[in-house]
Design an enzyme around this catalytic site. Structure first.
Site, PDB file in Angstrom:
ATOM      1  N   GLY A  11       0.835  -1.208   0.000  1.00 13.80           N
ATOM      2  CA  GLY A  11       0.000   0.000   0.000  1.00 13.80           C
ATOM      3  C   GLY A  11       0.866   1.251   0.000  1.00 13.80           C
ATOM      4  O   GLY A  11       0.588   2.224   0.700  1.00 13.80           O
ATOM      5  N   GLY A  14      -0.392   4.856  -0.062  1.00 17.56           N
ATOM      6  CA  GLY A  14      -1.383   5.267   0.947  1.00 17.56           C
ATOM      7  C   GLY A  14      -0.788   6.206   1.994  1.00 17.56           C
ATOM      8  O   GLY A  14       0.414   6.461   2.020  1.00 17.56           O
ATOM      9  N   GLY A 101      -0.759  -3.687  10.223  1.00 13.79           N
ATOM     10  CA  GLY A 101      -1.411  -2.532  10.849  1.00 13.79           C
ATOM     11  C   GLY A 101      -2.843  -2.370  10.362  1.00 13.79           C
ATOM     12  O   GLY A 101      -3.600  -1.590  10.938  1.00 13.79           O
ATOM     13  N   THR A 102      -3.190  -3.115   9.318  1.00 12.76           N
ATOM     14  CA  THR A 102      -4.542  -3.048   8.745  1.00 12.76           C
ATOM     15  C   THR A 102      -5.597  -3.265   9.823  1.00 12.76           C
ATOM     16  O   THR A 102      -5.483  -4.198  10.619  1.00 12.76           O
ATOM     17  CB  THR A 102      -4.708  -4.164   7.677  1.00 12.76           C
ATOM     18  OG1 THR A 102      -3.646  -4.040   6.744  1.00 12.76           O
ATOM     19  CG2 THR A 102      -6.051  -4.084   6.994  1.00 12.76           C
ATOM     20  N   GLY A 126      -3.994  -3.097  16.224  1.00 17.95           N
ATOM     21  CA  GLY A 126      -4.875  -2.027  15.740  1.00 17.95           C
ATOM     22  C   GLY A 126      -4.244  -0.663  15.941  1.00 17.95           C
ATOM     23  O   GLY A 126      -4.701   0.328  15.376  1.00 17.95           O
ATOM     24  N   HIS A 158     -11.477  10.284  13.972  1.00 17.46           N
ATOM     25  CA  HIS A 158     -10.509  10.087  12.884  1.00 17.46           C
ATOM     26  C   HIS A 158     -10.884  10.953  11.694  1.00 17.46           C
ATOM     27  O   HIS A 158     -12.022  11.418  11.583  1.00 17.46           O
ATOM     28  CB  HIS A 158     -10.465   8.620  12.444  1.00 17.46           C
ATOM     29  CG  HIS A 158      -9.673   7.741  13.361  1.00 17.46           C
ATOM     30  ND1 HIS A 158     -10.221   7.137  14.458  1.00 17.46           N
ATOM     31  CD2 HIS A 158      -8.353   7.384  13.351  1.00 17.46           C
ATOM     32  CE1 HIS A 158      -9.286   6.440  15.088  1.00 17.46           C
ATOM     33  NE2 HIS A 158      -8.139   6.579  14.438  1.00 17.46           N
ATOM     34  N   HIS A 159      -9.944  11.072  10.756  1.00 18.83           N
ATOM     35  CA  HIS A 159     -10.141  11.800   9.490  1.00 18.83           C
ATOM     36  C   HIS A 159     -11.304  11.217   8.672  1.00 18.83           C
ATOM     37  O   HIS A 159     -11.707  10.065   8.874  1.00 18.83           O
ATOM     38  CB  HIS A 159      -8.844  11.740   8.673  1.00 18.83           C
ATOM     39  CG  HIS A 159      -8.360  10.333   8.450  1.00 18.83           C
ATOM     40  ND1 HIS A 159      -8.787   9.563   7.405  1.00 18.83           N
ATOM     41  CD2 HIS A 159      -7.520   9.538   9.172  1.00 18.83           C
ATOM     42  CE1 HIS A 159      -8.220   8.370   7.462  1.00 18.83           C
ATOM     43  NE2 HIS A 159      -7.445   8.334   8.546  1.00 18.83           N
ATOM     44  N   LYS A 162     -11.457   7.558   6.706  1.00 16.02           N
ATOM     45  CA  LYS A 162     -11.410   6.243   7.386  1.00 16.02           C
ATOM     46  C   LYS A 162     -12.655   5.426   7.042  1.00 16.02           C
ATOM     47  O   LYS A 162     -13.772   5.937   7.080  1.00 16.02           O
ATOM     48  CB  LYS A 162     -11.290   6.437   8.907  1.00 16.02           C
ATOM     49  CG  LYS A 162     -11.068   5.124   9.632  1.00 16.02           C
ATOM     50  CD  LYS A 162     -10.513   5.329  11.027  1.00 16.02           C
ATOM     51  CE  LYS A 162     -10.374   3.999  11.754  1.00 16.02           C
ATOM     52  NZ  LYS A 162      -9.398   3.109  11.103  1.00 16.02           N
ATOM     53  N   GLY A 168      -9.788   0.347  15.017  1.00 15.13           N
ATOM     54  CA  GLY A 168      -9.089  -0.798  15.593  1.00 15.13           C
ATOM     55  C   GLY A 168      -8.598  -0.473  17.000  1.00 15.13           C
ATOM     56  O   GLY A 168      -8.609  -1.326  17.898  1.00 15.13           O
TER      57      GLY A 168
HETATM   58  P1  NAD Z   1      -4.999   4.522   2.638  1.00 19.93           P
HETATM   59  O1  NAD Z   1      -6.311   4.285   1.963  1.00 19.93           O
HETATM   60  O2  NAD Z   1      -4.371   5.875   2.548  1.00 19.93           O
HETATM   61  O3  NAD Z   1      -3.925   3.453   2.100  1.00 19.93           O
HETATM   62  C1  NAD Z   1      -4.188   2.107   1.839  1.00 19.93           C
HETATM   63  C2  NAD Z   1      -3.322   1.710   0.653  1.00 19.93           C
HETATM   64  O4  NAD Z   1      -3.417   0.300   0.448  1.00 19.93           O
HETATM   65  C3  NAD Z   1      -3.760   2.388  -0.657  1.00 19.93           C
HETATM   66  O5  NAD Z   1      -2.641   2.953  -1.292  1.00 19.93           O
HETATM   67  C4  NAD Z   1      -4.334   1.219  -1.457  1.00 19.93           C
HETATM   68  O6  NAD Z   1      -4.210   1.392  -2.867  1.00 19.93           O
HETATM   69  C5  NAD Z   1      -3.476   0.068  -0.940  1.00 19.93           C
HETATM   70  N1  NAD Z   1      -4.047  -1.242  -1.228  1.00 19.93           N
HETATM   71  C6  NAD Z   1      -5.327  -1.664  -1.068  1.00 19.93           C
HETATM   72  N2  NAD Z   1      -5.453  -2.929  -1.518  1.00 19.93           N
HETATM   73  C7  NAD Z   1      -4.226  -3.316  -1.946  1.00 19.93           C
HETATM   74  C8  NAD Z   1      -3.711  -4.512  -2.518  1.00 19.93           C
HETATM   75  N3  NAD Z   1      -4.479  -5.576  -2.750  1.00 19.93           N
HETATM   76  N4  NAD Z   1      -2.392  -4.557  -2.835  1.00 19.93           N
HETATM   77  C9  NAD Z   1      -1.576  -3.506  -2.610  1.00 19.93           C
HETATM   78  N5  NAD Z   1      -2.011  -2.339  -2.086  1.00 19.93           N
HETATM   79  C10 NAD Z   1      -3.325  -2.251  -1.750  1.00 19.93           C
HETATM   80  O7  NAD Z   1      -5.228   4.106   4.163  1.00 19.93           O
HETATM   81  P2  NAD Z   1      -4.296   4.430   5.432  1.00 19.93           P
HETATM   82  O8  NAD Z   1      -4.814   5.613   6.147  1.00 19.93           O
HETATM   83  O9  NAD Z   1      -2.856   4.369   5.037  1.00 19.93           O
HETATM   84  O10 NAD Z   1      -4.659   3.168   6.355  1.00 19.93           O
HETATM   85  C11 NAD Z   1      -4.448   1.838   5.910  1.00 19.93           C
HETATM   86  C12 NAD Z   1      -4.882   0.859   7.013  1.00 19.93           C
HETATM   87  O11 NAD Z   1      -4.042   1.033   8.167  1.00 19.93           O
HETATM   88  C13 NAD Z   1      -6.313   1.081   7.512  1.00 19.93           C
HETATM   89  O12 NAD Z   1      -6.870  -0.182   7.833  1.00 19.93           O
HETATM   90  C14 NAD Z   1      -6.111   1.906   8.783  1.00 19.93           C
HETATM   91  O13 NAD Z   1      -7.178   1.818   9.687  1.00 19.93           O
HETATM   92  C15 NAD Z   1      -4.859   1.268   9.316  1.00 19.93           C
HETATM   93  N6  NAD Z   1      -4.087   2.068  10.272  1.00 19.93           N
HETATM   94  C16 NAD Z   1      -3.555   1.375  11.332  1.00 19.93           C
HETATM   95  C17 NAD Z   1      -2.751   2.027  12.249  1.00 19.93           C
HETATM   96  C18 NAD Z   1      -2.107   1.204  13.334  1.00 19.93           C
HETATM   97  O14 NAD Z   1      -1.316   1.763  14.136  1.00 19.93           O
HETATM   98  N7  NAD Z   1      -2.363  -0.116  13.385  1.00 19.93           N
HETATM   99  C19 NAD Z   1      -2.485   3.390  12.115  1.00 19.93           C
HETATM  100  C20 NAD Z   1      -3.023   4.081  11.015  1.00 19.93           C
HETATM  101  C21 NAD Z   1      -3.818   3.393  10.096  1.00 19.93           C
END
Ligand code: NAD
Length: 269
Positions: A11, A14, A101-102, A126, A158-159, A162, A168
């Site tokens: 990702g 992202g 982290g997903t 999470g 959150h923003h 989300k 999480g």
């Molecule tokens: P985002 O939408 O900005 O980024 C997600 C990225 O994943 C995108 O670029 C998308 O194209 C890519 N993606 C989706 N499916 C894919 C695939 N099959 N192959 C490759 N890439 C793929 O989202 P974000 O804000 O970066 O958040 C991503 C995840 O992380 C969310 O689930 C969010 O809740 C989580 N998150 C967790 C924490 C933590 O500390 N655990 C912190 C922040 C965000």
């Protein structure tokens, strides 16, 4: 330089992918070994540095995780639940640490990680920040000390991009509160109140999700009784805290036995 552990980031375009890229590039103990985006994404085939608006770094964005993980000792993955399940299998085949982290994964999806964790280290949380993981421990303690005269509510913000709610992190805090009380969160969880809901049930743990603007992540655990309230609060102002935590988890996992771990294991809390 070449002996440094290689990190693959999924990702990559992202919000977290970009923060992870910066964190890995700023680090002198790891190197970038691969970058993955989803099929059809305009970054696929481009140098990751150029695509991110900087200088080339010699790693090309691919939509094939097998290629991206081939030279990686760890994969850091903040994408979507379906994507993460696919990555878990491939990371396990490559014997790479998989830092997940997903968020928004269902119990069924989490259970599907088990076969991969027999072959490789999985660290899933999470929330990867030190502050929130500490807050889960505090929440557990406070919940254990107070009885059901105190209503527990988890309020998160959150923003507006989300896609999952409660966050999480909110669920981690809810789990910690339930554990402190000696109950199962599934039996007392109250989320998505709307309309004539009836009075609050004693012992329930409630969740409220606020979505707006560019809020990085805010979590309150409220303990409210007649005549007094306690609030435990964490405010994240910079996504770098999650990226730093994820990198720490990746390094921690390098010499661990296959299995499923979380940030409490990594941080020794
Ligand atoms: P985002 O939408 O900005 O980024 C997600 C990225 O994943 C995108 O670029 C998308 O194209 C890519 N993606 C989706 N499916 C894919 C695939 N099959 N192959 C490759 N890439 C793929 O989202 P974000 O804000 O970066 O958040 C991503 C995840 O992380 C969310 O689930 C969010 O809740 C989580 N998150 C967790 C924490 C933590 O500390 N655990 C912190 C922040 C965000």
């Amino acid at each position: 330089m070449t002996d440094l552990p290689g990190i693959a980031i999924t990702g990559i375009s992202g919000r977290m992918g970009q923060m992870l890229l910066k964190t890995v590039q700023d680090s002198d103990v790891v190197k970038l070994a691969g970058a993955v985006e989803r099929e059809g994404h305009e970054w696929v085939g481009q140098d990751v540095g150029t695509a991110s608006g900087g200088a080339p770094v010699g790693v090309v964005v691919t939509d094939d995780p097998v290629v991206a993980f081939a030279n990686a000792q760890a994969v850091i993955d903040f994408t979507s639940p379906t994507a993460t399940l696919g990555f878990a299998e491939i990371a396990a085949q490559a014997r790479a640490v998989h830092v997940i982290g997903t968020t928004g994964m269902t119990d069924d999806e989490i259970a599907k990680l088990e076969p991969a964790s027999r072959h490789a280290v999985i660290v899933r949380a999470g929330n990867m920040s030190l502050g929130v993981n500490l807050l889960t421990q505090l929440t557990k303690k406070v919940a254990a000390a107070l009885d059901e005269d105190f209503d527990i509510e988890v309020i998160e913000a959150h923003h507006h991009h989300k896609v999952d709610a409660p966050s999480g992190t909110a669920l981690m805090l809810g789990e910690a509160a339930a554990e402190g009380r000696g109950v199962k969160l599934a039996d007392v969880r109250d989320s998505g109140r709307d309309g004539i809901t009836g009075a609050r049930k004693r012992g329930d743990i409630g969740f409220t999700a606020i979505r707006g603007g560019d809020i990085v992540g805010e979590h309150d655990v409220l303990f409210a009784a007649a005549g007094e309230r306690i609030t435990l609060r964490h405010v994240a102002t910079d996504r770098a805290i999650f990226a730093r935590g994820a990198l720490k988890a990746a390094l921690w996992g390098l010499d661990k036995k296959p299995g499923e771990y979380d940030m409490l294991d990594v941080l020794g809390l």
